[in-house]
Design an enzyme around this catalytic site. Structure first.
Site, PDB file in Angstrom:
ATOM      1  N   GLY A 173       1.318  -1.661   0.064  1.00 34.21           N
ATOM      2  CA  GLY A 173      -0.296  -0.449   0.622  1.00 34.21           C
ATOM      3  C   GLY A 173       1.031   1.324  -0.079  1.00 34.21           C
TER       4      GLY A 173
ATOM      5  CG  LEU B  93      -0.400   4.260   7.225  1.00 34.97           C
ATOM      6  CD1 LEU B  93      -1.622   5.035   8.496  1.00 34.97           C
ATOM      7  CD2 LEU B  93      -0.660   3.319   8.137  1.00 34.97           C
TER       8      LEU B  93
ATOM      9  CE  LYS C  73      -1.537  10.684  19.313  1.00 40.21           C
ATOM     10  NZ  LYS C  73      -1.240  11.369  18.142  1.00 40.21           N
TER      11      LYS C  73
ATOM     12  CG  ASP D 211     -12.602   6.229  13.123  1.00 44.34           C
ATOM     13  OD1 ASP D 211     -11.346   5.191  12.495  1.00 44.34           O
ATOM     14  OD2 ASP D 211     -12.469   7.207  13.031  1.00 44.34           O
TER      15      ASP D 211
ATOM     16  CG  HIS E  85      -7.006   5.594  18.753  1.00 48.85           C
ATOM     17  ND1 HIS E  85      -6.117   4.711  17.938  1.00 48.85           N
ATOM     18  CD2 HIS E  85      -7.053   6.176  17.445  1.00 48.85           C
ATOM     19  CE1 HIS E  85      -6.010   5.151  17.140  1.00 48.85           C
ATOM     20  NE2 HIS E  85      -6.642   5.792  16.346  1.00 48.85           N
TER      21      HIS E  85
HETATM   22  C1  BG6 Z   1      -7.950   7.164  13.350  1.00 53.95           C
HETATM   23  C2  BG6 Z   1      -8.582   7.168  12.897  1.00 53.95           C
HETATM   24  O1  BG6 Z   1      -7.371   5.716  13.654  1.00 53.95           O
HETATM   25  O2  BG6 Z   1      -7.079   8.146  14.506  1.00 53.95           O
HETATM   26  C3  BG6 Z   1      -9.674   8.967  12.036  1.00 53.95           C
HETATM   27  O3  BG6 Z   1      -9.014   6.058  12.175  1.00 53.95           O
HETATM   28  C4  BG6 Z   1      -9.062   9.496  13.675  1.00 53.95           C
HETATM   29  O4  BG6 Z   1     -10.748   8.811  12.224  1.00 53.95           O
HETATM   30  C5  BG6 Z   1      -7.220   9.375  14.201  1.00 53.95           C
HETATM   31  O5  BG6 Z   1      -9.367  11.213  13.176  1.00 53.95           O
HETATM   32  C6  BG6 Z   1      -7.030  10.553  15.318  1.00 53.95           C
HETATM   33  O6  BG6 Z   1      -5.323   9.877  15.359  1.00 53.95           O
HETATM   34  P1  BG6 Z   1      -4.902  11.133  15.899  1.00 53.95           P
HETATM   35  O7  BG6 Z   1      -3.327  10.508  16.492  1.00 53.95           O
HETATM   36  O8  BG6 Z   1      -4.630  11.886  14.739  1.00 53.95           O
HETATM   37  O9  BG6 Z   1      -5.264  12.266  17.281  1.00 53.95           O
END
Ligand code: BG6
Length: 473
Positions: free
Chosen positions: A17, A22, A192, A245, A250
């Site tokens: 990809g 990404l 992070k 998502d 996260h």
């Molecule tokens: C991604 C999601 O995993 O994380 C996105 O698919 C989201 O929709 C993003 O915007 C947020 O990550 P970051 O690092 O920009 O806070």
């Protein structure tokens, strides 16, 4: 940390990809930054794999355009970096393309007279994972030359599956084809800078430890607000929605850091074990409990976005009140809230403490002691506390103790999340990656919401105006 001795050995990066989002947004820059810092192995090549009819030169021109547009550092180094990159054209689903790749990599090893380390990054839509990893295995690409020579690692991005069953099936397939130390499951939030600091903050400071339980904590909130709408990702987003998502991964990962017990040792295995235990302690809701404790919304205009179904009932906002069954946290509301089209970009964890049990002061109208652990838009930790106002009477005011990462470390360079991840993959350190136990526990918790919301359809799906939506109280 494992395999540090192999860190500097010749390595081939294969990126499936290479022409995707990404790579454009994250991987290219991170690899280039590592290159500039001389943190890539001395001898390395990158093979980009994609369906487009490109050759090496066309791929380099395509990547150069991204580097120029996004103004990467030190433009004089662009071409030197790009000279390490080659192209392989093929369909992810056809084995012959992998066999072709294996021949190419075999030739490189022959030229180098060395069995190189090989890293396979799956920067592709997760629906192709099962076939892709199968092809990797069948073509022999992921077979190390020997246990000591030429490691191979497979890197996958979230989402891992679309529900508990598919995540489990993917996990079983991975376990059949590779050893656990070969598998790197990416949740970039773990890399992070401020997220990596949570363990230091929680377990390096003794003053927090006695207060870290239901006797002192009133609630823990994890918020991930984004001003952006779904943009060009409508096709992907409409199949998952906000909860899957960012919530399933996260946000639960962040919550786990705040709930977990202290790991016995500072090793990836122990840390992941504790995170996974924290996730498994989350109370699993019945459909009625979902209705009582969760709220979802969709911004106006969402169904007109590209790739989104005209009658989509997918949520672009959610707020959930969860609970842990762990004795230390029983009864403490754990709030998860996220949305697109919010009034601000902000990711934070807020721990609100209870009021003191004594009634010495009139603090009813005051803010409780609150810890703000801010991750975005900048990194900051602050604590609201009460202090006496000068004068004869005992009036208390709220003040803030704070630590701003960037202000404090102004002269130090921050490591980008993907840079940290790639560096650790090369070093063989799995601390910043997600274990399968964590993923399965996350899905167990999420599933009742997805199922209930699917059944409810449009019912209870609140519309909101994107741009100045502050969430619900
Ligand atoms: C991604 C999601 O995993 O994380 C996105 O698919 C989201 O929709 C993003 O915007 C947020 O990550 P970051 O690092 O920009 O806070």
């Amino acid at each position: 940390m494992k395999n540090t001795h192999t860190f500097s050995l010749p390595t081939i990066f294969v990126i499936f990809g290479i022409t995707g989002d990404l790579v454009k947004k994250k991987i290219l820059k991170s690899l280039y930054d590592l290159y500039l810092k001389q943190l890539l192995p001395e001898k390395f090549l990158i093979y980009g794999f994609s369906r487009r009819r490109y050759d090496d030169e066309q791929l380099r021109a395509y990547l150069l355009e991204i580097m120029n547009r996004r103004i990467f550092k030190e433009p004089k180094q662009y071409n030197a970096f790009l000279s390490h990159i080659h192209y392989v054209q093929g369909n992810f689903l056809t084995i012959s393309a992998y066999e072709d790749l294996a021949l190419k990599l075999g030739r490189v090893d022959k030229d180098w007279t060395f069995c190189s380390n090989k890293l396979f990054y799956l920067a592709v839509p997760p629906v192709v994972y099962p076939q892709l990893i199968n092809n990797l295995h069948l073509s022999g690409l992921t077979k190390p030359c020997s246990p000591e020579e030429g490691w191979t690692r497979v890197i996958l991005e979230k989402p891992f599956g679309t529900d508990f069953e598919s995540a489990k099936a993917l996990d079983m397939q991975l376990a059949k084809l590779f050893k656990e130390e070969q598998i790197y499951r990416v949740d970039h939030y773990l890399a992070k800078e401020t997220v990596r600091n949570i363990l230091a903050f929680r377990f390096g400071n003794s003053f927090l430890q006695p207060a870290w339980n239901k006797h002192y904590i009133h609630s823990i909130s994890v918020r991930l607000y984004e001003k952006d709408l779904v943009g060009s990702r409508g096709g992907f987003y409409d199949k998952v929605g906000a909860l899957r998502d960012v919530g399933q991964n996260h946000m639960l990962q962040l919550l786990a850091f705040f709930l977990m017990d202290q790991p016995k040792t500072f090793t990836p295995e122990e840390i992941k074990k504790e995170r996974s235990k924290a996730l498994s302690s989350l109370k699993l809701f019945s459909a009625q409990e979902v209705k009582d404790n969760a709220f979802r919304g969709q911004y106006d205009g969402y169904t007109n976005e590209d790739g989104v179904a005209a009658h989509s009932t997918i949520e672009t906002y959610f707020k959930i009140r969860a609970y842990s069954t762990c004795p230390d946290f029983v009864g403490v509301p754990l709030i998860l809230e996220s949305g697109k089209g919010m009034h601000q970009n902000r990711t934070e964890v807020v721990v609100e403490f209870k009021r003191p049990s004594s009634n010495l002061f009139d603090v009813d109208k005051q803010q409780n002691n609150t810890l703000h652990y801010l991750i975005k838009p900048h990194e900051k930790i602050s604590l609201d506390f009460l202090a006496k106002r000068p004068g004869f009477s005992y009036m208390l005011d709220s003040h803030e103790l704070s630590f701003d990462y960037h202000e404090r470390h102004r002269h130090e360079e921050f490591v980008d999340d993907y840079e940290a991840l790639l560096y650790d993959i090369i070093r063989g350190d799995q601390t910043l990656f997600v274990s399968t136990g964590e993923i399965l526990n996350q899905w167990k918790f999420i599933e009742p919401f997805v199922e209930t919301w699917n059944k409810m359809g449009i019912k209870d799906l609140q519309k909101y105006l994107p741009g100045n939506f502050e969430g619900i109280e």
